[in-house]
Scaffold this motif. Structure first.
Motif, PDB file in Angstrom:
ATOM      1  N   PRO A  55      40.064  42.801  52.209  1.00 39.97           N
ATOM      2  CA  PRO A  55      41.093  43.839  52.384  1.00 39.97           C
ATOM      3  C   PRO A  55      42.257  43.747  51.394  1.00 39.97           C
ATOM      4  CG  PRO A  55      41.272  42.219  54.120  1.00 39.97           C
ATOM      5  CD  PRO A  55      40.076  41.821  53.313  1.00 39.97           C
ATOM      6  N   GLN A  56      42.119  42.896  50.388  1.00 45.00           N
ATOM      7  CA  GLN A  56      43.145  42.846  49.341  1.00 45.00           C
ATOM      8  C   GLN A  56      42.672  43.570  48.081  1.00 45.00           C
ATOM      9  OE1 GLN A  56      44.421  38.708  49.012  1.00 45.00           O
ATOM     10  NE2 GLN A  56      44.759  38.589  51.219  1.00 45.00           N
ATOM     11  N   LEU A  57      41.651  44.372  48.279  1.00 44.65           N
ATOM     12  CA  LEU A  57      41.039  45.143  47.209  1.00 44.65           C
ATOM     13  C   LEU A  57      42.029  45.926  46.354  1.00 44.65           C
ATOM     14  CD1 LEU A  57      38.115  46.654  46.571  1.00 44.65           C
ATOM     15  CD2 LEU A  57      39.099  48.387  48.027  1.00 44.65           C
ATOM     16  N   ARG A  58      43.034  46.546  47.007  1.00 41.64           N
ATOM     17  CA  ARG A  58      43.934  47.437  46.263  1.00 41.64           C
ATOM     18  C   ARG A  58      45.179  46.727  45.763  1.00 41.64           C
ATOM     19  NH1 ARG A  58      45.671  52.776  48.665  1.00 41.64           N
ATOM     20  NH2 ARG A  58      46.862  51.372  49.999  1.00 41.64           N
ATOM     21  N   MET A  59      45.291  45.446  46.060  1.00 39.38           N
ATOM     22  CA  MET A  59      46.594  44.827  45.774  1.00 39.38           C
ATOM     23  C   MET A  59      46.527  43.643  44.813  1.00 39.38           C
ATOM     24  SD  MET A  59      47.357  42.946  49.305  1.00 39.38           S
ATOM     25  CE  MET A  59      48.266  41.824  48.302  1.00 39.38           C
ATOM     26  N   LEU A  60      45.564  43.686  43.903  1.00 36.15           N
ATOM     27  CA  LEU A  60      45.652  42.719  42.803  1.00 36.15           C
ATOM     28  C   LEU A  60      46.924  43.036  42.023  1.00 36.15           C
ATOM     29  CD1 LEU A  60      42.439  43.070  43.348  1.00 36.15           C
ATOM     30  CD2 LEU A  60      42.214  41.927  41.161  1.00 36.15           C
ATOM     31  N   ALA A  61      47.489  42.017  41.417  1.00 34.84           N
ATOM     32  CA  ALA A  61      48.677  42.211  40.588  1.00 34.84           C
ATOM     33  C   ALA A  61      49.887  42.693  41.383  1.00 34.84           C
ATOM     34  CB  ALA A  61      48.384  43.177  39.430  1.00 34.84           C
ATOM     35  N   ALA A  62      49.999  42.285  42.646  1.00 34.72           N
ATOM     36  CA  ALA A  62      51.215  42.568  43.428  1.00 34.72           C
ATOM     37  C   ALA A  62      52.217  41.449  43.146  1.00 34.72           C
ATOM     38  CB  ALA A  62      50.887  42.631  44.916  1.00 34.72           C
ATOM     39  N   PRO A  63      53.373  41.819  42.603  1.00 36.25           N
ATOM     40  CA  PRO A  63      54.263  40.779  42.049  1.00 36.25           C
ATOM     41  C   PRO A  63      55.151  40.079  43.082  1.00 36.25           C
ATOM     42  CG  PRO A  63      55.127  42.963  41.572  1.00 36.25           C
ATOM     43  CD  PRO A  63      53.860  43.179  42.336  1.00 36.25           C
ATOM     44  N   GLY A  64      54.576  39.185  43.862  1.00 37.48           N
ATOM     45  CA  GLY A  64      55.369  38.400  44.813  1.00 37.48           C
ATOM     46  C   GLY A  64      56.130  37.285  44.130  1.00 37.48           C
ATOM     47  N   LYS A  65      57.189  36.817  44.824  1.00 36.25           N
ATOM     48  CA  LYS A  65      57.969  35.696  44.263  1.00 36.25           C
ATOM     49  C   LYS A  65      57.193  34.398  44.401  1.00 36.25           C
ATOM     50  CE  LYS A  65      62.018  35.732  46.410  1.00 36.25           C
ATOM     51  NZ  LYS A  65      62.418  36.932  47.151  1.00 36.25           N
ATOM     52  N   ASP A  66      56.500  34.281  45.503  1.00 35.07           N
ATOM     53  CA  ASP A  66      55.633  33.135  45.758  1.00 35.07           C
ATOM     54  C   ASP A  66      54.654  33.549  46.854  1.00 35.07           C
ATOM     55  OD1 ASP A  66      57.020  33.114  48.147  1.00 35.07           O
ATOM     56  OD2 ASP A  66      58.148  31.292  47.723  1.00 35.07           O
ATOM     57  N   LEU A  67      53.836  32.641  47.316  1.00 36.06           N
ATOM     58  CA  LEU A  67      52.807  32.987  48.296  1.00 36.06           C
ATOM     59  C   LEU A  67      53.397  33.696  49.524  1.00 36.06           C
ATOM     60  CD1 LEU A  67      49.994  32.792  49.682  1.00 36.06           C
ATOM     61  CD2 LEU A  67      50.702  30.521  50.488  1.00 36.06           C
ATOM     62  N   PHE A 273      48.862  32.812  39.216  1.00 34.88           N
ATOM     63  CA  PHE A 273      49.582  34.072  39.420  1.00 34.88           C
ATOM     64  C   PHE A 273      50.733  33.907  40.414  1.00 34.88           C
ATOM     65  CE2 PHE A 273      50.005  38.122  41.792  1.00 34.88           C
ATOM     66  CZ  PHE A 273      50.551  38.877  40.762  1.00 34.88           C
ATOM     67  N   LEU A 274      50.472  33.201  41.525  1.00 31.93           N
ATOM     68  CA  LEU A 274      51.509  33.043  42.552  1.00 31.93           C
ATOM     69  C   LEU A 274      52.404  31.830  42.294  1.00 31.93           C
ATOM     70  CD1 LEU A 274      49.387  33.952  45.727  1.00 31.93           C
ATOM     71  CD2 LEU A 274      51.187  35.339  44.669  1.00 31.93           C
ATOM     72  N   GLY A 275      52.163  31.143  41.205  1.00 30.72           N
ATOM     73  CA  GLY A 275      52.989  29.966  40.874  1.00 30.72           C
ATOM     74  C   GLY A 275      52.826  28.847  41.876  1.00 30.72           C
ATOM     75  N   SER A 276      51.616  28.728  42.456  1.00 35.91           N
ATOM     76  CA  SER A 276      51.421  27.769  43.553  1.00 35.91           C
ATOM     77  C   SER A 276      51.331  26.329  43.068  1.00 35.91           C
ATOM     78  CB  SER A 276      50.153  28.131  44.331  1.00 35.91           C
ATOM     79  OG  SER A 276      50.274  29.436  44.863  1.00 35.91           O
ATOM     80  N   GLY A 277      50.848  26.136  41.863  1.00 35.58           N
ATOM     81  CA  GLY A 277      50.751  24.778  41.330  1.00 35.58           C
ATOM     82  C   GLY A 277      49.421  24.550  40.648  1.00 35.58           C
ATOM     83  N   LEU A 278      49.280  23.356  40.049  1.00 42.19           N
ATOM     84  CA  LEU A 278      48.075  23.007  39.285  1.00 42.19           C
ATOM     85  C   LEU A 278      47.179  22.115  40.133  1.00 42.19           C
ATOM     86  CD1 LEU A 278      49.772  22.161  35.846  1.00 42.19           C
ATOM     87  CD2 LEU A 278      48.614  24.292  36.481  1.00 42.19           C
ATOM     88  N   MET A 279      46.046  22.652  40.532  1.00 39.40           N
ATOM     89  CA  MET A 279      45.100  21.873  41.325  1.00 39.40           C
ATOM     90  C   MET A 279      44.305  20.970  40.377  1.00 39.40           C
ATOM     91  SD  MET A 279      41.758  21.612  42.137  1.00 39.40           S
ATOM     92  CE  MET A 279      40.585  21.577  43.435  1.00 39.40           C
ATOM     93  N   SER A 280      44.272  19.681  40.673  1.00 38.46           N
ATOM     94  CA  SER A 280      43.632  18.726  39.768  1.00 38.46           C
ATOM     95  C   SER A 280      42.246  18.325  40.277  1.00 38.46           C
ATOM     96  CB  SER A 280      44.524  17.489  39.617  1.00 38.46           C
ATOM     97  OG  SER A 280      43.792  16.436  39.043  1.00 38.46           O
ATOM     98  N   MET A 281      41.227  18.727  39.544  1.00 36.72           N
ATOM     99  CA  MET A 281      39.868  18.317  39.915  1.00 36.72           C
ATOM    100  C   MET A 281      39.679  16.818  39.702  1.00 36.72           C
ATOM    101  SD  MET A 281      37.733  21.620  38.452  1.00 36.72           S
ATOM    102  CE  MET A 281      36.134  20.844  38.508  1.00 36.72           C
ATOM    103  N   LYS A 282      40.459  16.248  38.797  1.00 35.82           N
ATOM    104  CA  LYS A 282      40.370  14.802  38.556  1.00 35.82           C
ATOM    105  C   LYS A 282      40.871  14.050  39.798  1.00 35.82           C
ATOM    106  CE  LYS A 282      42.794  12.049  35.361  1.00 35.82           C
ATOM    107  NZ  LYS A 282      43.353  11.974  34.007  1.00 35.82           N
ATOM    108  N   HIS A 283      41.975  14.533  40.349  1.00 34.26           N
ATOM    109  CA  HIS A 283      42.520  13.919  41.571  1.00 34.26           C
ATOM    110  C   HIS A 283      41.537  14.087  42.727  1.00 34.26           C
ATOM    111  CE1 HIS A 283      45.218  12.903  44.818  1.00 34.26           C
ATOM    112  NE2 HIS A 283      45.395  14.153  45.204  1.00 34.26           N
TER     113      HIS A 283
END
Ligand code: GUN
Ligand code: ZN
Length: 412
Positions: A55-67, A273-283
């Motif tokens: 149901p987020q089909l129409r809202m790609l590129a919605a400019p939120g400040k964060d999640l 996009f949401l500035g959530s952070g860098l997920m580390s596959m190494k970690h």
């Protein structure tokens, strides 16, 4: 690039693979069949998207400040519209066609809170013969009244949907508490009970995505040692659980997710996009306690349906965290790896006899930029690397679901 001769895939009337291998070895009884010839394009198992929101089909590129701002301002109001079955059904067609146009043949998806939304998506996936894992979102607080259920109706609707759709064709049900912020303890409890009652169902939720979210979890659940512990307390952390994001997991959380056999779905375009952070596959992948990682678009927090572009973004995020994955590794995760994590590896994830003919044909020279770059490619790794960094839907020459062509770029 040298070629070792053309390969072929023979597809049966039931949509499964009867044979595949070099054409020089094609058994006599399969010779003379009608063929689709893709020259020297790459024919491989279709991509699997391990986490996406219908149901987020129409809202790609919605400019939120964060999640949390993005959810409140854009996501919940849009998802409210999916109470309407006809609206959901019309959008389900576009949604599935967008997956196919990007070479994605199977997915694990969230619906909205409304049963009608899940009925619509299941129905459209069923009529296309595709493998889809989805479920109605359960959320009974901290959003909008239009997208709230309650612990009792949420469980009742989930159970009804499971009974109707799970195991029908290639469909599977996923118990889907959105995340611990939008579910009361009562709802998390019934979610765990459902998972126990239906051990062949999957479970999907969100975990440790953004700093603001994690701070809110701490204040809502002060007695739990961390975010993962909240889900553990309700029996939601096991090998049927797919937890989206997992960007900020501690050592201890990784250890426990590893022991439980749970999966983290890495959603790089969304996290960026949401500035959530860098997920580390190494970690996550530390050899003494590796946590299984799936790859996913997370549309509409994610900014593309393209798993090719998602692999490219995953590569860049990992480079920023000190790890350089190969293209083959990322392509493996997006196909066989994701199939294993969604418990679908007996039927998809590779071109093998007996599996469904869910296939993507990649045009490695789809654009002038790709064509020029591929002149330098010396190996399959090279070619796939260029495709994931430079490719998108333009590189999807054709897509097949259970042997049926569902997308052809030349006639799209
Ligand atoms: N956390 C809870 N709901 C969502 C969602 O819809 N998208 C993302 N990216 N994170 C979430
Ligand atoms: Zn998500």
């Amino acid at each position: 690039m040298t070629h070792e001769g053309k390969g072929g895939v023979v597809i049966g009337d039931d949509g499964t693979i009867l044979w595949n291998g070099p054409l020089t070895l094609l058994p006599r009884n399969f010779q003379g069949l009608a063929t689709d010839d893709y020259g020297d394009n790459i024919v491989m198992a279709g991509f699997i998207d391990a986490h996406i929101h219908f149901p987020q089909l129409r809202m790609l590129a919605a400019p939120g400040k964060d999640l949390l701002d993005w959810l409140t301002r854009f996501t919940f109001p849009e998802e409210a519209r999916y109470s309407d079955f006809d609206y959901a059904k019309a959008n389900a067609k576009t949604f599935l066609q967008s997956l196919f146009a990007n070479g994605t043949t199977a997915a694990m998806a969230f619906c909205s809170v409304h049963k009608a939304c899940a009925d619509a998506l299941f129905g459209e996936a069923q009529s296309r013969g595709m493998a889809l894992v989805t479920g109605k979102t359960m959320m009974d607080r901290n959003a909008l009244p239009e997208v709230h259920d309650d612990a009792t109706t949420g469980a009742k609707d989930s159970e009804a949907l499971y009974q109707t759709w799970h195991g029908k064709g290639r469909l599977r049900y996923a118990i889907s508490p959105r995340f611990a912020i939008t579910s009361t303890e009562a709802q998390l409890k019934v979610s765990g009970e459902l998972l126990k009652s239906y051990p062949d169902a999957l479970m999907q939720t969100h975990l440790s995505e953004s700093p603001g979210e994690i701070a809110w979890i701490k204040s809502l659940f002060p007695n739990d040692r961390d975010y993962t512990a909240v889900y553990e307390r309700f029996g939601l952390v096991n090998d049927h659980g797919v937890f989206a994001h997992g960007v900020h997991l501690s050592e201890s959380e990784c250890q426990r997710l590893h022991e439980a056999g749970a999966t983290i779905a890495h959603c790089p375009t969304s996290n960026n996009f949401l500035g959530s952070g860098l997920m580390s596959m190494k970690h996550l992948g530390k050899s003494e306690r590796p946590v299984s990682v799936a790859l996913a678009t997370d549309v509409g927090g994610g900014t593309t349906y393209s798993m090719l572009a998602t692999l490219g973004e995953a590569y860049k995020v990992q480079m920023l965290t000190g790890y350089k994955p190969t293209a083959l590794e990322l392509f493996w995760i997006a196909t066989r790896g994701n199939a294993e994590r969604l418990r679908l590896d007996h039927e998809i994830g590779a071109l093998e006899t007996g599996k469904y003919a869910d296939i993507v044909v990649l045009d490695q020279r789809a654009t002038p930029v790709l064509a020029a770059r591929q002149e330098l490619s010396q190996s399959l790794e090279d070619m796939l690397f260029a495709l994931m960094i430079l490719g998108d839907d333009r590189a999807i020459r054709a897509t097949y679901v259970a042997g049926e062509k569902v997308h052809d770029r030349l006639s799209a």
